[in-house]
Design an enzyme around this catalytic site. Structure first.
Site: not given
Length: 142
Positions: A49-51, A56
């Protein structure tokens, strides 16, 4: 030099997967400093989810890895064995670069002040010699 593998780290820190964020300790001196490494892989849960299109590592997790590195230094002191080091504050934090899959983060935390159960560590994370995070971390031994 004092090395610690993952099993020795787990004898000092209470953290476990997926929140144990250091893979090995290259060197440390009880109560003074620790130098550790985190090998970042694409399999890290947070990359979902990041990203999704540009993975990252969240900066706060880099800070946590630095705190765990400092905890190695503090909790390896005989009188602190079996205790927990808690966050008490973060000062002068600067994010200077990003951490991505494939990076090997060098984590260094030096104790610069201690009084009773409180202390401050000067922390620096770097990748390939380039500083990505620098901060002062305040901790409390509980």
């Amino acid at each position: 030099m004092n090395h610690l593998d993952i099993n020795q780290i787990k004898e000092i820190l209470p953290h476990r997967h997926p929140f144990l964020l250091i893979d090995y300790v290259e060197d440390y001196e009880a109560g003074q400093y620790a130098v550790a490494y985190k090998c970042v892989t694409y399999r890290e849960e947070f990359f979902k989810g990041h990203f999704p299109k540009e993975p990252v590592m969240p900066g706060v997790l880099t800070i946590e890895a630095l705190a765990q590195t400092g905890a190695i230094a503090i909790l390896s002191k005989e009188e602190n064995r079996g205790k927990t080091a808690y966050f008490a504050g973060i000062q002068n934090c600067k994010f200077k670069g990003k951490v991505v899959p494939g990076d090997k983060i060098r984590l260094e935390t030096k104790m610069i002040k201690q009084k009773g159960p409180f202390g401050i560590g000067e922390a620096t994370a770097s990748v390939e010699g380039k500083v990505v995070v620098r901060a002062e971390l305040t901790f409390m031994i509980g």
